[in-house]
Design an enzyme around this catalytic site. Structure first.
Site, short mmCIF file in Angstrom:
data_model
loop_
_atom_site.label_atom_id
_atom_site.label_comp_id
_atom_site.label_asym_id
_atom_site.label_seq_id
_atom_site.Cartn_x
_atom_site.Cartn_y
_atom_site.Cartn_z
N ARG A 54 -6.12 0.43 8.03
CA ARG A 54 -4.68 0.14 8.06
C ARG A 54 -4.09 0.69 9.35
NH1 ARG A 54 -4.13 2.37 2.00
NH2 ARG A 54 -4.96 0.55 0.91
N GLY A 86 -4.18 -4.23 -4.45
CA GLY A 86 -5.18 -3.24 -4.85
C GLY A 86 -4.49 -1.93 -5.15
N HIS A 87 -4.65 -1.46 -6.36
CA HIS A 87 -4.04 -0.18 -6.73
C HIS A 87 -5.15 0.83 -6.93
CE1 HIS A 87 -0.27 -2.30 -8.48
NE2 HIS A 87 -0.19 -2.10 -7.19
N ASP A 117 0.82 -1.22 0.00
CA ASP A 117 0.00 0.00 0.00
C ASP A 117 0.85 1.26 0.00
OD1 ASP A 117 -2.26 -1.67 0.28
OD2 ASP A 117 -1.92 -1.75 2.43
N GLY A 145 5.25 12.18 -3.87
CA GLY A 145 3.80 12.25 -4.05
C GLY A 145 3.22 13.32 -3.14
N GLN A 173 2.14 -5.92 -3.21
CA GLN A 173 2.50 -5.93 -1.78
C GLN A 173 3.84 -5.19 -1.57
OE1 GLN A 173 1.50 -9.37 -3.04
NE2 GLN A 173 -0.51 -8.48 -2.80
N THR A 190 -5.91 -11.40 3.37
CA THR A 190 -7.01 -10.74 2.66
C THR A 190 -8.16 -11.72 2.40
OG1 THR A 190 -6.01 -11.25 0.53
CG2 THR A 190 -5.42 -9.13 1.52
N LYS A 198 0.25 4.55 -8.40
CA LYS A 198 0.36 5.91 -8.89
C LYS A 198 1.72 6.14 -9.58
CE LYS A 198 0.44 10.50 -7.19
NZ LYS A 198 -0.48 11.46 -6.71
N GLY A 216 1.53 3.06 -2.54
CA GLY A 216 1.15 3.97 -3.62
C GLY A 216 1.91 3.64 -4.90
N LYS A 217 2.23 2.35 -5.07
CA LYS A 217 2.98 1.94 -6.28
C LYS A 217 2.17 2.20 -7.54
CE LYS A 217 3.26 -2.25 -4.67
NZ LYS A 217 2.85 -2.04 -3.27
#
Ligand code: IMP
Length: 419
Positions: free
Chosen positions: A303, A40-41, A13, A407, A222, A127, A18, A15-16
């Site tokens: 999270r 999940g992106h 998580d 970012g 991940q 998950t 983006k 932010g890959k």
């Protein structure tokens, strides 16, 4: 830059999506090398939010997309994603699925859920998408692969063999209802008819692209600390998330990789169980979660949020051979007067270390040693405030690695290039 790996440098998580979306502009192919629908992106395009789980985010830029052999695919989730993208005007015609990737079957999902329930307080906090049981079957050579979808007879046979064993587990070990062979086989055959057109020899496709001088992005799912071998085992995912696995996961030689870009958040989050030294105690945890929108893309879970951990990040730089870093979500920190940054761990015997502990019990018991940096109140725009520049320079010095991208907001364009 023929082949560049983009790897998560924390617990996922980061932010890959983006960063991949940004670098995809100058790439020809975008490939996923491991993981499955546990990823999940989230990418925001002109105010529209896209949440993508299995298809590489390069699809939003109209790039050739590859889901490599090292991935696991839930065909139902894959087709739902295809329908969602097509329904919103994004073509999936150039998405290629490795025939060697493994399928997440209904029994994997059922076993993942039942096994977490059974573990109770010892659960991993997965998950529950069947990832662990699917990779376990792959290693046990009981898996069903994407290429099995190409032949209805073979598919049915493999389902029959696997289900005969899995139903014993479901009923006798986990005490849950067995799955019906006819139902599962019928569902899979229906899905297979649509998935078939996406199946390809993706290792050959990537090799040909590299030979032709095309630019390839290899996108990890991940993060480093969730790596099966080098992460915080057993609170990890079931695949190898680190950059070296990019070559294996898509099927190219390691010498084809030129650059490794690590993606790290300006703070840290973790979903699921397991030790987390810099987890914030007190109301700032909730503040970071709300400001950063830190809720799981796949599961919606809250999270856990922590201050930046430079010991863990230095470990990620070392393990992946990170050549530069993208620091995401720096804007979330704009609202704090002071920013603690973890520079060392204090171990049980009172000593301090700058290295990530190799043994689980040392990591479980370590305490963070913080240095406190000044925060900033100004919103982040193209000119970063002085205190934000100091924060970045401090991280670069501690890691011995350059931060090239920062970012500064959720939108696709909210990225500052530093060099
Ligand atoms: P699994 O991958 O579903 O087996 O979950 C194993 C561990 O990895 C759990 O702690 C999950 O929360 C974590 N995990 C899996 N995928 C992601 C992800 O995309 N982001 C963050 N954590 C993840």
């Amino acid at each position: 830059m023929p082949a560049t790996v983009i790897v998560g440098a924390q617990w996922g998580d980061e932010g890959k999506g983006k960063i991949v979306d940004l670098l995809a502009q100058d790439s020809d192919l975008v490939c996923r090398y491991q993981g499955g629908p546990n990823a999940g992106h989230t990418i925001v395009v002109d105010g529209d939010t896209f949440k993508i789980r299995q298809i590489p985010s390069g699809v939003l830029r109209g790039k050739t997309c590859v889901i490599g052999a090292g991935c696991v695919i839930d065909p139902e989730v894959f087709l739902a994603e295809v329908d969602e993208l097509e329904g919103r005007g994004v073509s999936t015609g150039d998405v290629h699925l490795s025939g060697e990737a493994h399928l997440v079957m209904p029994w994997h999902v059922a076993i993942d859920q039942a096994s977490e329930r059974r573990l109770g307080s010892l659960q991993i906090g997965t998950t529950k998408r069947g990832i662990g049981p699917c990779y376990a079957d792959k290693a046990a050579r009981l898996g069903i692969r994407v290429q099995d979808l190409l032949d209805a007879k073979i598919l049915r046979q493999k389902i029959e063999v696997a289900l005969a064993e899995k139903n014993v587990w479901l009923e006798r070990v986990y005490g849950v209802p067995p799955l019906d062979l006819e139902e599962v086989a019928g569902q899979l055959e229906t899905l297979a008819q649509r998935v078939r057109s996406y199946v390809d020899d993706t290792a050959l496709l990537v090799d040909r692209a590299l030979r032709a001088g095309r630019r390839v992005l290899l996108e990890g799912a991940q993060g480093t600390l969730l790596d099966l071998d080098h992460g915080t085992y057993p609170f990890v995912t079931s695949s190898s998330t680190v950059a070296a696995n990019a070559a294996i996961g898509v099927g190219i030689g390691p010498n084809r990789i030129d650059r490794v870009i690590g993606v790290a958040k300006a703070y840290v989050t973790r979903v699921g169980e397991g030790p987390f030294p810099t987890e914030i105690q007190g109301p700032d945890q909730e503040r970071v979660r709300e400001l950063g929108g830190e809720f799981g893309t796949v599961t919606g879970r809250e999270r856990r949020c922590g201050w930046l951990d430079l010991v863990a990040l230095r470990y990620a730089v070392r393990l992946n051979g990170i050549t530069s870093l993208a620091l995401t979500k720096l804007d979330v920190l704009s609202h704090f007067d002071e920013l603690p940054v973890c520079v060392a761990y204090r171990l049980r015997d009172g000593s301090e270390t700058h290295e990530f502990p190799a043994h689980q019990s040392d990591f479980h018991h370590c305490r963070p040693v913080y240095e406190t940096l000044a925060g900033w109140q100004e919103p982040l725009e193209y000119e970063l405030p002085e205190a934000a520049r100091v924060y970045i320079a401090f991280i670069e010095r501690a890691l011995g690695a350059e931060i090239t991208l920062v970012g500064t907001g959720a939108e696709r364009e909210s990225v500052v290039s530093l060099r």
